[in-house]
Design a protein around this motif. Sequence first.
Motif, mmCIF file in Angstrom:
data_model
loop_
_atom_site.group_PDB
_atom_site.id
_atom_site.type_symbol
_atom_site.label_atom_id
_atom_site.label_comp_id
_atom_site.label_asym_id
_atom_site.label_seq_id
_atom_site.Cartn_x
_atom_site.Cartn_y
_atom_site.Cartn_z
ATOM 1 N N LEU A 180 0.960 -1.359 0.003
ATOM 2 C CA LEU A 180 -0.105 0.062 -0.092
ATOM 3 C C LEU A 180 0.887 1.234 0.096
ATOM 4 N N ALA A 181 0.468 2.160 -0.807
ATOM 5 C CA ALA A 181 1.323 3.457 -0.928
ATOM 6 C C ALA A 181 1.269 4.208 0.242
ATOM 7 N N TRP A 182 -0.081 4.291 0.682
ATOM 8 C CA TRP A 182 -0.281 5.224 1.835
ATOM 9 C C TRP A 182 -1.490 5.020 2.354
ATOM 10 N N ALA A 183 -1.868 5.624 3.591
ATOM 11 C CA ALA A 183 -3.257 5.651 4.194
ATOM 12 C C ALA A 183 -3.212 6.849 5.413
ATOM 13 N N SER A 184 -4.373 7.447 5.286
ATOM 14 C CA SER A 184 -4.801 8.432 6.136
ATOM 15 C C SER A 184 -6.110 8.594 6.573
ATOM 16 N N ALA A 185 -6.420 9.480 7.659
ATOM 17 C CA ALA A 185 -7.972 9.237 8.158
ATOM 18 C C ALA A 185 -8.199 10.548 8.656
ATOM 19 N N GLN A 186 -9.807 10.742 8.683
ATOM 20 C CA GLN A 186 -9.956 12.169 9.226
ATOM 21 C C GLN A 186 -11.525 12.137 9.574
ATOM 22 N N ILE A 187 -12.018 12.994 10.205
ATOM 23 C CA ILE A 187 -13.506 13.230 10.608
ATOM 24 C C ILE A 187 -14.084 14.206 9.747
ATOM 25 N N HIS A 188 -15.322 13.958 9.351
ATOM 26 C CA HIS A 188 -16.133 14.833 8.780
ATOM 27 C C HIS A 188 -17.479 14.640 8.943
ATOM 28 N N PRO A 205 -6.436 15.602 7.788
ATOM 29 C CA PRO A 205 -6.138 14.727 7.792
ATOM 30 C C PRO A 205 -4.790 13.801 8.551
ATOM 31 N N LYS A 206 -4.802 12.997 8.957
ATOM 32 C CA LYS A 206 -3.386 12.288 9.624
ATOM 33 C C LYS A 206 -3.113 11.218 8.934
ATOM 34 N N ILE A 207 -1.747 11.116 8.599
ATOM 35 C CA ILE A 207 -1.241 10.010 7.747
ATOM 36 C C ILE A 207 -1.064 8.895 8.859
ATOM 37 N N LEU A 208 -1.318 7.541 8.307
ATOM 38 C CA LEU A 208 -1.263 6.404 9.183
ATOM 39 C C LEU A 208 0.053 5.715 8.829
ATOM 40 N N PHE A 209 0.406 5.715 7.291
ATOM 41 C CA PHE A 209 1.743 5.384 7.072
ATOM 42 C C PHE A 209 1.868 5.655 5.725
ATOM 43 N N CYS A 210 3.194 5.254 5.082
ATOM 44 C CA CYS A 210 3.418 5.496 3.886
ATOM 45 C C CYS A 210 4.376 3.987 3.449
ATOM 46 N N ASP A 211 4.151 3.567 2.396
ATOM 47 C CA ASP A 211 4.795 2.520 1.646
ATOM 48 C C ASP A 211 4.657 1.138 3.025
ATOM 49 N N LEU A 212 3.526 0.606 3.018
ATOM 50 C CA LEU A 212 3.439 -0.247 3.800
ATOM 51 C C LEU A 212 3.704 -1.701 2.983
ATOM 52 N N ARG A 213 4.235 -2.629 3.586
ATOM 53 C CA ARG A 213 4.436 -4.044 2.786
ATOM 54 C C ARG A 213 3.805 -5.073 3.905
ATOM 55 N N LEU A 214 2.932 -5.877 3.420
ATOM 56 C CA LEU A 214 2.408 -6.893 4.257
ATOM 57 C C LEU A 214 2.749 -8.377 3.671
ATOM 58 N N THR A 271 -13.406 8.677 8.030
ATOM 59 C CA THR A 271 -13.136 8.212 6.896
ATOM 60 C C THR A 271 -11.421 7.917 6.668
ATOM 61 N N ILE A 272 -11.258 6.523 6.281
ATOM 62 C CA ILE A 272 -9.992 6.142 6.172
ATOM 63 C C ILE A 272 -9.773 6.011 4.687
ATOM 64 N N GLY A 273 -8.730 6.652 4.194
ATOM 65 C CA GLY A 273 -8.376 6.616 2.637
ATOM 66 C C GLY A 273 -6.990 5.658 2.369
ATOM 67 N N CYS A 274 -7.184 4.848 1.632
ATOM 68 C CA CYS A 274 -5.912 3.991 1.313
ATOM 69 C C CYS A 274 -5.629 3.957 -0.245
ATOM 70 N N GLN A 275 -4.692 3.757 -0.712
ATOM 71 C CA GLN A 275 -4.162 3.785 -2.115
ATOM 72 C C GLN A 275 -3.112 2.904 -2.399
ATOM 73 N N ARG A 276 -3.191 2.157 -3.466
ATOM 74 C CA ARG A 276 -2.151 1.442 -4.011
ATOM 75 C C ARG A 276 -1.374 2.170 -5.057
ATOM 76 N N VAL A 277 -0.382 2.010 -5.586
ATOM 77 C CA VAL A 277 0.483 2.512 -6.511
ATOM 78 C C VAL A 277 -0.291 2.475 -7.908
ATOM 79 N N ASN A 278 -0.544 3.404 -8.453
ATOM 80 C CA ASN A 278 -1.239 3.870 -9.581
ATOM 81 C C ASN A 278 -2.546 3.084 -9.842
ATOM 82 N N SER A 279 -3.367 3.454 -8.569
ATOM 83 C CA SER A 279 -4.653 2.789 -8.545
ATOM 84 C C SER A 279 -5.547 4.116 -7.777
ATOM 85 N N PRO A 280 -6.759 3.792 -8.007
ATOM 86 C CA PRO A 280 -7.711 4.999 -7.295
ATOM 87 C C PRO A 280 -7.656 4.658 -5.677
#
Length: 386
Positions: free
Chosen positions: A42-50, A95-104, A138-147
């Motif tokens: 995963l490229a990144w993930a972040s979260a925020q309240i709205h 928004p608060k970033i949870l991580f960048c470049d996560l590998r599982l 809302t938690i947003g996640c994104q793979r590289v070159n993906s929506p």
Amino acid sequence: MIEVVASMARGPVFLAGELMECLITFTNPMSHLSTSASSEMLAWASAQIHCQFHASENRVDLPAQGNKQDVQAESETVLIPSRGERGQCVLDTPPKILFCDLRLDPGESKTYSYSEVVPSDGPPSFRGQAVKYVYKLTIGCQRVNSPIKLLRVPFRVLVLQGMPEPPFPQDEEVSPSNPFLEEEEASRRDARPLERALDMLMVTTSRRCPHMFNITNMRGKVAKFCIFKTVYRLGEDIIGTFNFSEGDIPCLQYSVSLQSEEEIQQQYQRRPGQAISVTGHGRHMESCLHTASSHFSLPIPLNVTPGFSTDIVTLRWRLHFEFVTAREPMEPPTVLQNQSEVTVWAGAEHVDVDTFSWNLPIKVLPTNPALASYVSQFTGTNSINI
């Protein structure tokens, strides 16, 4: 595939100004024994309240909004928490970033903690006939070159409006510091604003000051009514008593309804003189002819919204009374002292009656959010597969 699970450990109900904590777990469900198993990225993930605001077009006249693009390109990496939601986003936190470049690796999972103070200047959660305010994490996640994929966790916010200010709002600051303070005590100190708000809420709603009212119509006095207080919190019982022995007019029947009034501010009303929306939340009805006294008990549901006011809508609470009275005196049945047999009294076949109603404003405040979580429609948990 990566499974994302978000869970609010303490429950889905919070007071405005309270710290919300959510655990977000990312899991690669593939077994490491599988021949097709591979690492997931995963490229990144972040979260925020709205907070989303939605208004009925038939009841609310809002200023025209500019057209906003609601489609996000695959190459964009900006989190738009309200994308795809109805209405307008009237409040959001940074928004608060949870991580960048996560590998599982196969079978591996990692958990991240998100914490944020629920904004104290926003409206409460509310689903009315004309207006709705809905809170989501809302938690947003994104793979590289993906929506971007969005995981939304709805929750409920209670707002303390109409409460007196604390006499010493900065008492934690002026209290002497302890260099040997343990971490547990430090965490309790961080929770003091919530504890203080709940203490003030308990004090405000526990004060009893009986209010007496003479119920009359055009023909004379019907009864005396007593209610022990007019400020309540969610989940409490509203108790009142009637004394009909002091009345001059016979009362055949009475009913008491707990109602909320949803009024759109004048500048946003679709039509001039628009009627107020009234919603019932409980009713007690009783026949009381030849009754000296009576009482009622109406519980305030835990899932309703306490009174509040914004620039667009105001929510108020009231008790609505309806009385049915006789126009002529009605003699009670007589029972002889030495009568051994059972006497059956039959009411009159026809009675000329009058009806009238009366509204008593009351104030409804929030309760402990942990208590309100037990009846919440939300679970505080949601998941998505990416």
